[in-house]
Motif scaffolding. Sequence first.
Motif, PDB file in Angstrom:
ATOM      1  N   GLY A   1       0.870  -1.200  -0.018  1.00  0.00           N
ATOM      2  CA  GLY A   1      -0.075   0.098   0.163  1.00  0.00           C
ATOM      3  C   GLY A   1       0.783   1.350   0.132  1.00  0.00           C
ATOM      4  N   ARG A   2       1.798   1.078   0.696  1.00  0.00           N
ATOM      5  CA  ARG A   2       2.896   2.473   0.392  1.00  0.00           C
ATOM      6  C   ARG A   2       4.083   2.011  -0.120  1.00  0.00           C
ATOM      7  N   THR A   3       5.179   1.740   0.660  1.00  0.00           N
ATOM      8  CA  THR A   3       6.377   1.282   0.023  1.00  0.00           C
ATOM      9  C   THR A   3       7.020   0.175   0.912  1.00  0.00           C
ATOM     10  N   ILE A   4       8.014  -0.603   0.245  1.00  0.00           N
ATOM     11  CA  ILE A   4       8.606  -1.892   1.123  1.00  0.00           C
ATOM     12  C   ILE A   4       9.110  -1.532   2.454  1.00  0.00           C
ATOM     13  N   GLY A   5       8.520  -2.181   3.491  1.00  0.00           N
ATOM     14  CA  GLY A   5       8.941  -1.889   4.587  1.00  0.00           C
ATOM     15  C   GLY A   5       8.464  -0.750   5.327  1.00  0.00           C
ATOM     16  N   TYR A   6       7.128  -0.280   4.828  1.00  0.00           N
ATOM     17  CA  TYR A   6       6.361   0.994   5.422  1.00  0.00           C
ATOM     18  C   TYR A   6       5.823   0.591   6.783  1.00  0.00           C
TER      19      TYR A   6
ATOM     20  N   ILE B   1      22.649 -10.341   1.646  1.00  0.00           N
ATOM     21  CA  ILE B   1      21.761  -9.079   1.997  1.00  0.00           C
ATOM     22  C   ILE B   1      22.680  -8.251   3.059  1.00  0.00           C
ATOM     23  N   ASP B   2      22.772  -6.925   2.343  1.00  0.00           N
ATOM     24  CA  ASP B   2      23.583  -6.309   3.197  1.00  0.00           C
ATOM     25  C   ASP B   2      22.904  -5.436   3.989  1.00  0.00           C
ATOM     26  N   CYS B   3      22.766  -5.456   5.442  1.00  0.00           N
ATOM     27  CA  CYS B   3      21.791  -4.841   6.344  1.00  0.00           C
ATOM     28  C   CYS B   3      22.325  -4.805   7.782  1.00  0.00           C
ATOM     29  N   GLU B   4      23.762  -4.450   7.924  1.00  0.00           N
ATOM     30  CA  GLU B   4      24.415  -4.225   9.182  1.00  0.00           C
ATOM     31  C   GLU B   4      23.951  -5.346  10.180  1.00  0.00           C
TER      32      GLU B   4
ATOM     33  N   PRO C   1      16.450  -3.101  10.200  1.00  0.00           N
ATOM     34  CA  PRO C   1      15.699  -3.972   9.555  1.00  0.00           C
ATOM     35  C   PRO C   1      15.031  -3.344   8.308  1.00  0.00           C
ATOM     36  N   LEU C   2      15.220  -2.132   8.318  1.00  0.00           N
ATOM     37  CA  LEU C   2      14.743  -1.589   6.668  1.00  0.00           C
ATOM     38  C   LEU C   2      15.522  -1.968   5.449  1.00  0.00           C
ATOM     39  N   MET C   3      17.125  -1.910   5.891  1.00  0.00           N
ATOM     40  CA  MET C   3      17.910  -2.314   5.046  1.00  0.00           C
ATOM     41  C   MET C   3      17.696  -3.826   4.509  1.00  0.00           C
ATOM     42  N   PHE C   4      17.332  -4.587   5.478  1.00  0.00           N
ATOM     43  CA  PHE C   4      17.007  -6.148   5.437  1.00  0.00           C
ATOM     44  C   PHE C   4      15.808  -6.157   4.603  1.00  0.00           C
ATOM     45  N   THR C   5      14.609  -5.579   4.981  1.00  0.00           N
ATOM     46  CA  THR C   5      13.419  -5.598   4.250  1.00  0.00           C
ATOM     47  C   THR C   5      13.622  -5.116   2.528  1.00  0.00           C
ATOM     48  N   ARG C   6      14.252  -3.986   2.483  1.00  0.00           N
ATOM     49  CA  ARG C   6      14.677  -3.623   1.017  1.00  0.00           C
ATOM     50  C   ARG C   6      15.556  -4.992   0.309  1.00  0.00           C
ATOM     51  N   GLY C   7      16.323  -5.154   0.953  1.00  0.00           N
ATOM     52  CA  GLY C   7      17.307  -6.271   0.437  1.00  0.00           C
ATOM     53  C   GLY C   7      16.522  -7.307   0.054  1.00  0.00           C
TER      54      GLY C   7
END
Length: 434
Positions: A61-66, A119-122, A186-192
């Motif tokens: 509905g919005r953007t990935i990870g919203y 997946i690069d996500c710290e 978590p946002l980097m992971f979700t986007r990845g």
Amino acid sequence: MQPAEQPARSIWESTSPPRKPAPALTEPAKSDIVVIGGGLTGLSAALHLARGGHQVTLLEGRTIGYGGSGRNNGQVIPILSAAEPDRIEREYGAVGERFVHLLKNSANTLFNLIRSENIDCEANQTGWFQPAHTAAHMRLSQSRVTAWTRRGAPATLLDRDQARELIGSPRWFGGMFNPTGGHINPLMFTRGLADVCEKAGVTIHENTPVQDVGRACQNWLVKTPKATIVAGAVLLATNAYTGALATRLAPKIRRSFVPITSWQMATEPLTDEQNASILPTNPAISDTRGDLHFFRKDAESRLITGSALMFKTNAHARLRKRIAKRLADTFPQLPDARFSHIWCGYVGITTDFFPRFHELGPNYIGFTGYNGRGLALTIPLGIELAKALTGTGQDDLAIPLTAPRQIPFHAIGKRVAPLALAKFRYRDKRPPRL
Ligand SMILES: Cc1cc2nc3c(=O)[nH]c(=O)nc-3n(C[C@H](O)[C@H](O)[C@H](O)COP(=O)(O)OP(=O)(O)OC[C@H]3O[C@@H](n4cnc5c(N)ncnc54)[C@H](O)[C@@H]3O)c2cc1C
């Protein structure tokens, strides 16, 4: 009604590289399977389905990870907040045993996915620690260590000195440590994970809120503002945000849980000296309180912490004051914490603190209720949902498929739920009930 938007920018939005936006759905379409919701549960399910040879379209509905997936504290925790493994197995029998097994492995499952998909996500698998906030709560820690080690989890009991060393604070009495846990951005992971899904063939549409799902012959019609998509099967993965973007969507699920606002905060980066003495080995911490004290560091050595609130009035100013004092009490080396970011998100709470899979019609499944401990579980439960959608029977799933149980007087319940915090605070001062 929930407020539809939660505009404050999280630390993760400020520090994560952007993802190439996916186009909104504007033309009528067809797909074997439609997944509604671009959080980690939906993405994990979509990936599993696509790799199983299905044609999958994911609508966000919005953007990935919203939702919660991009806003959470990033603590990878292999236990639920309140449902103990003994109780889960007692109540759900063989299904419960499968769930507990999956929960025990959930942090490893997530970190293994990060490693295998690069997946690069710290990501830091540096352990998760649940310190006991009173001497009496060490009994709770001991009973959890016993319950989990009996099931093969590498949980250990740390004493007071070890807790002080691990946290860099004398405020706790020891507690349960699990080395499979840790923390991520978590946002980097979700986007990845969304990128991995697209490479596996999943079609993603962002800014496409599903308004309704209806039946036509043997198919489902998934309605969005500009176009309808015809699907053979549908997974509703909107979790605690069900109803936040479209009030007509799945009202039975919406009334089966209570969305609670969880506040998150990031401090300014710690000085080198503070960084060396606060969480020196970089674990994730959430303690035994019901009114949880929790924190971890991010890649730039900020403390990421937060709190629940009973009332939203003047929330930011109250949080700044309260949490700065909490951090000063906890870490004398951090007497005047300043916060660069304050944001919030919804956590979905069920009546028994257990997640639920709901059958909403033939080949239409939804779920709710990670109860604030969803990050590690999203990956294996997304796979379980994919299995449920493609014919795996009830007997082989880790969560039973049930009809949504609506909470009586839900609208009132939603309003008064934050007041339960008073009860948690009262209980936190008393010995734990084992
Ligand atoms: C502030 C906060 C802190 C947390 N901290 C932790 C933590 O440290 N550790 C932990 O284990 N868990 C934590 N959690 C819980 C964890 O984040 C969630 O359980 C998990 O991310 C849920 O993922 P999900 O994919 O199921 O749902 P979400 O990530 O919420 O995804 C649902 C998605 O559905 C979309 N959506 C809603 N309606 C529609 C519609 N009509 N059409 C299309 N899309 C729609 C939303 O925009 C959203 O992106 C936290 C949660 C919050 C909110």
